[in-house]
Design an enzyme around this catalytic site. Structure first.
Site, PDB file in Angstrom:
ATOM      1  N   GLU A 149      39.022 -33.619 -54.953  1.00  0.00           N
ATOM      2  CA  GLU A 149      39.299 -32.210 -54.635  1.00  0.00           C
ATOM      3  C   GLU A 149      39.101 -31.359 -55.877  1.00  0.00           C
ATOM      4  O   GLU A 149      38.517 -30.278 -55.814  1.00  0.00           O
ATOM      5  CB  GLU A 149      40.723 -32.049 -54.080  1.00  0.00           C
TER       6      GLU A 149
ATOM      7  N   ARG B 116      54.163 -28.790 -51.981  1.00  0.00           N
ATOM      8  CA  ARG B 116      54.137 -29.516 -50.709  1.00  0.00           C
ATOM      9  C   ARG B 116      55.266 -30.559 -50.649  1.00  0.00           C
ATOM     10  O   ARG B 116      55.754 -30.887 -49.580  1.00  0.00           O
ATOM     11  CB  ARG B 116      52.764 -30.155 -50.447  1.00  0.00           C
TER      12      ARG B 116
ATOM     13  N   GLU C   4      45.822 -36.492 -42.956  1.00  0.00           N
ATOM     14  CA  GLU C   4      46.887 -36.966 -43.840  1.00  0.00           C
ATOM     15  C   GLU C   4      48.125 -37.525 -43.142  1.00  0.00           C
ATOM     16  O   GLU C   4      48.719 -38.491 -43.624  1.00  0.00           O
ATOM     17  CB  GLU C   4      47.313 -35.828 -44.785  1.00  0.00           C
TER      18      GLU C   4
HETATM   19  N1  LUZ Z   1      45.045 -29.145 -51.359  1.00  0.00           N
HETATM   20  C1  LUZ Z   1      45.425 -27.898 -51.671  1.00  0.00           C
HETATM   21  C2  LUZ Z   1      45.685 -29.876 -50.444  1.00  0.00           C
HETATM   22  O1  LUZ Z   1      44.823 -27.285 -52.529  1.00  0.00           O
HETATM   23  N2  LUZ Z   1      46.460 -27.348 -51.026  1.00  0.00           N
HETATM   24  C3  LUZ Z   1      47.170 -28.012 -50.082  1.00  0.00           C
HETATM   25  O2  LUZ Z   1      48.111 -27.472 -49.517  1.00  0.00           O
HETATM   26  C4  LUZ Z   1      46.776 -29.336 -49.787  1.00  0.00           C
HETATM   27  N3  LUZ Z   1      47.446 -30.053 -48.900  1.00  0.00           N
HETATM   28  C5  LUZ Z   1      47.073 -31.294 -48.656  1.00  0.00           C
HETATM   29  C6  LUZ Z   1      45.992 -31.820 -49.320  1.00  0.00           C
HETATM   30  N4  LUZ Z   1      45.302 -31.119 -50.196  1.00  0.00           N
HETATM   31 MO1  MOS Z   2      43.481 -33.846 -49.958  1.00  0.00          MO
HETATM   32  S1  MOS Z   2      45.096 -34.752 -50.756  1.00  0.00           S
HETATM   33  O1  MOS Z   2      43.653 -33.308 -48.473  1.00  0.00           O
HETATM   34  O2  MOS Z   2      42.254 -33.533 -50.975  1.00  0.00           O
END
Ligand code: LUZ
Ligand code: MOS
Length: 756
Positions: free
Chosen positions: A226, A304, A705
């Site tokens: 990510e 979160r 998830e």
């Molecule tokens: N990524 C993010 C995430 O930037 N914000 C979120 O709320 C999130 N939630 C789950 C997985 N990735």
């Molecule tokens: Mo994610 S933890 O939904 O990149």
């Protein structure tokens, strides 16, 4: 409908980053990274490495043309170390060579002099020393101080969860090619093409429009790509700009494990208070998150954790505090669940502790406190709950009473083998917690032969999102799926994308696709109406045939498309979607951050070998809230994969850093992930089908998830098996429950002697 990638995957024809044919003149990159977790750099010696035949260039921070900064949420992370190193694995130099082999040989010839500084690996120690990435956050509902006075029972404790290696099958990597006018085209194995584009822009100093990011597919992401794909793309980009040659970097597994961050470990203090009839009246938790050496996504992950700290339960008085502690580990990052699992483990531990002390089954407390529609969560959102239907359906479908009777009988008849059972309800909020990220765009072109191509911001990483997007378009336009292609994710076609994350990718990009297709359909219907001399409202298109007033006409899809083009009407549309209804006020820590929640309940049974401490998972039987699944095969796959990944986190996957901050579990010989032999013998999934409206795409709820958290049930099933062998055993809540820890928990007296 089958996953559209299944053929090319099984035939080995899918093109991952390392399968892209390389252009002549391509250079190969490799990092020289720090072996010291904290220290000041006195001298870097690259002279020997530079002399090697085939080494073209060695880059350090001095070669950066823009800013030496890749921090996403907070600008606190240099790409290259300048005068200090903050974690083992931090890049210090980058070798560019004619081959991968030469690059890696040259790395070994680089040396560095570092004066060591004190190393912190423990988040509580970091907190004591004031080493935080952001100020702490606090969610409050009701008043816990007052509520304690009402409680018949109060229990306190500590619960720890460890990190987790993403272990995407495809390691991190990027391939950057110089383009005309000083620009770059970059292939990146990333969940966030725009995040990569921004990072490259910052590091190189190029405007974003000079940087094209293209992503065909990923061999897994799980959150690890990510934000942390940015590093490799930025390194390659810099290399390509400096040398004017294409630069590729595809990490070796051990480099990847050593240099990238993992799931954030947490250590948490909790306090739970119950009434005499087991209603949970109050709950307090203080979460210490191990962020590693930079903020990365940890502030959002922390948030979160707070959102999920009461899991699937209604608790009227909650005070939850979360602290992001900066240590000298590689910056930890997003991992499926994104802090949610870390929060949910703690409330489950608190309930289990209460149950054990009170001599009741945990399920009595769990079921008594499940969320009901209209209940308010600690952050102010009132829920539409499926918690009780899931729980009740699981109890009934899987005949819980009979299952428990069988287990009791087995345990009475066996001395050295014991079975354990647990129930694990889940509740997971869908939407990025950062409201502004909940938007997406889709570009749909219909060509004059009637074929269709779709581009969105969604990244296909094995989760099947492209199949779902294709289904959306095929359904809205009522054409054969064979007419549709889903294109790679490209920042020149779709701008300003949110990463494919938060389980929301199919919802957001699917809705954008739906909006674009509906606009095209309207336009086509108007043309058909003119052609057929009827009103547009009377037109429908079904299976590629135009109907007027319910009667088929001889206007086919292909004919309609070419007619539209000949009339000089656009066959292209750019759709934009932003999730309605959601908002959150950080100054009050209240709002309605999630489009909806996903629920479920899993029943886990395990068999424990009480001589060895080893265990097998007999079955995980669960009821999951799918809404109305638009693709049951893909959704089932996500549940199975998520569950097993959660079990791995809770049982065998043990990330080990030593006191010097060095990763000891740095290869697959020392880091064990679930294989086919360690998955549950039985995984049974029952669909809770609901038809009420929600904000999911075609009412098909997000599924990426939530199922990971069913794996938490395995931890507590093992604990129950231990206690059925040794009722006096009360092991610490300290995941993962590796066989070593289980063995020590079976024989605590011996473990104490051993530890002395
Ligand atoms: N990524 C993010 C995430 O930037 N914000 C979120 O709320 C999130 N939630 C789950 C997985 N990735
Ligand atoms: Mo994610 S933890 O939904 O990149």
């Amino acid at each position: 409908m089958k996953n559209i990638d299944s053929y090319s995957h099984t035939r080995g024809e899918s093109v991952y980053l390392d399968d892209i044919p390389v252009v002549q003149g391509t250079l190969y990159a490799a990092c020289f990274d720090s072996q010291i977790a904290h220290g000041s750099i006195e001298h870097v010696d690259i002279t020997e490495a530079e002399k090697m035949v085939g080494v073209v260039r060695i880059l350090t921070y001095k070669d950066i043309t823009g800013q030496n900064q890749i921090g996403g949420i907070i600008p606190d992370e240099p790409l290259f170390a300048e005068h200090h190193v903050h974690f083992c694995g931090m890049p210090i130099a980058l070798v560019l060579a004619e081959s991968d082999e030469i690059a890696r040989k040259a790395v070994k010839k680089i040396s560095v002099q570092i004066t060591p500084l004190p190393i912190i690996t423990n988040p509580r120690e970091a907190f004591a020393k004031g080493s935080l990435t952001i100020p702490s956050r606090k969610f409050v509902l009701g008043n816990t101080e007052d509520a304690w006075k009402q409680c018949a029972y109060i229990f306190e404790g500590v619960a720890n969860t460890n990190g987790q290696e993403h272990l995407y099958i495809e390691t991190q990597g990027a391939y950057a090619l110089p383009a005309e006018q000083g620009g770059l085209k970059i292939y990146s194995s990333t969940q966030g093409p725009t995040a990569v584009q921004r990072a490259v822009s910052k590091v190189t100093g190029l405007p974003m429009h000079q940087i094209e990011i293209d992503v065909t597919r990923l061999g897994g992401g799980f959150g690890g790509k990510e934000d942390q794909a940015n590093t490799w793309a930025a390194l390659c980009a810099l290399g390509a700009l400096v040398t004017k040659r294409p630069v590729k970097y595809s990490l070796h597994r051990m480099e990847d494990m050593r240099m990238t961050g993992k799931r954030n470990p947490y250590t948490t203090d909790y306090k739970i208070g119950l009434s005499s009839d087991f209603s949970i009246l109050a709950y307090e938790a203080t979460f210490y998150q191990n962020s590693g050496a930079a903020a990365d996504l940890s502030p959002a992950i922390l948030e979160r954790t707070l959102f999920h700290c009461t899991n699937s339960y209604y608790i009227p008085n909650v005070t939850a505090t979360a602290i992001s502690c900066k240590t000298h580990l590689p910056p930890n990052t997003a991992f499926r669940g994104f802090g949610g699992p870390q929060g949910m483990f703690v409330i489950e531990a608190a309930i289990v502790q209460a149950a054990e002390k009170l001599g009741v089954d945990a399920k009595i407390i769990q079921s008594k406190n499940l969320l009901q529609t209209g209940n308010e969560l600690p952050y102010g959102q009132k829920v539409v709950s499926e918690a009780i239907p899931c729980w009740e359906k699981a109890v009934k479908t899987y005949q819980l009473a009979e299952l428990e009777a069988q287990i009791n009988q087995f345990n009475n008849n066996n001395k050295w083998l014991k079975k354990g059972l647990s129930l694990m309800p889940i509740c997971f909020g869908i939407s990025f917690t950062n409201t502004l990220m909940n938007q997406a765009r889709a570009l749909v072109h219909i060509y004059t032969d009637g074929s269709i191509v779709i581009s969105t911001g969604a990244v296909e990483m094995g989760q099947g999102v492209n199949t779902k997007i294709l289904q959306v378009a095929a359904h809205i336009l009522s054409v054969s799926t064979s007419r549709i292609k889903v294109n790679s994710t490209n920042t020149y076609r779709i701008a300003n994308t949110s990463p494919s994350a938060a389980s929301a990718t199919a919802d957001l990009n699917g809705r954008a696709t739906q909006i674009a297709c509906e606009a095209l359909l309207d336009r086509l219907k108007n043309v058909a109406a003119t052609e057929l001399n009827v009103l547009p409202e009377t037109i429908t298109i079904l299976n590629e045939i135009v109907y007027a007033n319910g009667e088929p006409t001889d206007l086919s899809w292909e004919k309609l498309v070419i007619t539209t083009h000949n009339k000089r009407i656009s066959l292209s549309e750019h759709g934009h979607y932003a999730t309605p209804e959601i908002h959150f006020d950080k100054t009050k820590e209240k709002g309605h951050p999630f489009a909806y929640h996903v629920y479920g309940t899993a029943i886990t049974t395990v068999t424990l070998d009480c001589l060895r401490g080893t265990y097998t998972i007999d079955a995980v039987q669960l009821v999951h809230d799918f809404g109305t699944s638009m693709n049951p095969l893909i959704d089932r796959g996500q549940i199975e994969g998520g569950l097993v990944q959660g079990i791995g986190w809770m049982t065998m996957e043990e990330v080990v850093y030593d006191a010097a901050g060095k990763l000891r579990s740095n290869a697959l010989s020392t880091y064990k992930v679930p294989d086919i032999y360690s998955v549950p013998s039985v995984i049974d999934i029952t669909f809770l089908e609901t038809v009420q409206d929600n904000l999911a795409i075609f009412k098909s709820k997000a599924v990426g998830e939530p199922p990971l958290m069913y794996g938490i049930g395995t931890y507590f099933a093992i604990r129950n098996a231990i206690r059925s062998f040794n009722p006096a055993s009360c092991p610490a809540f300290d995941a993962p429950f590796t066989p070593e820890k289980v063995l020590l928990a079976l024989y605590p007296e011996k473990a104490n002697a051993y530890n002395q």
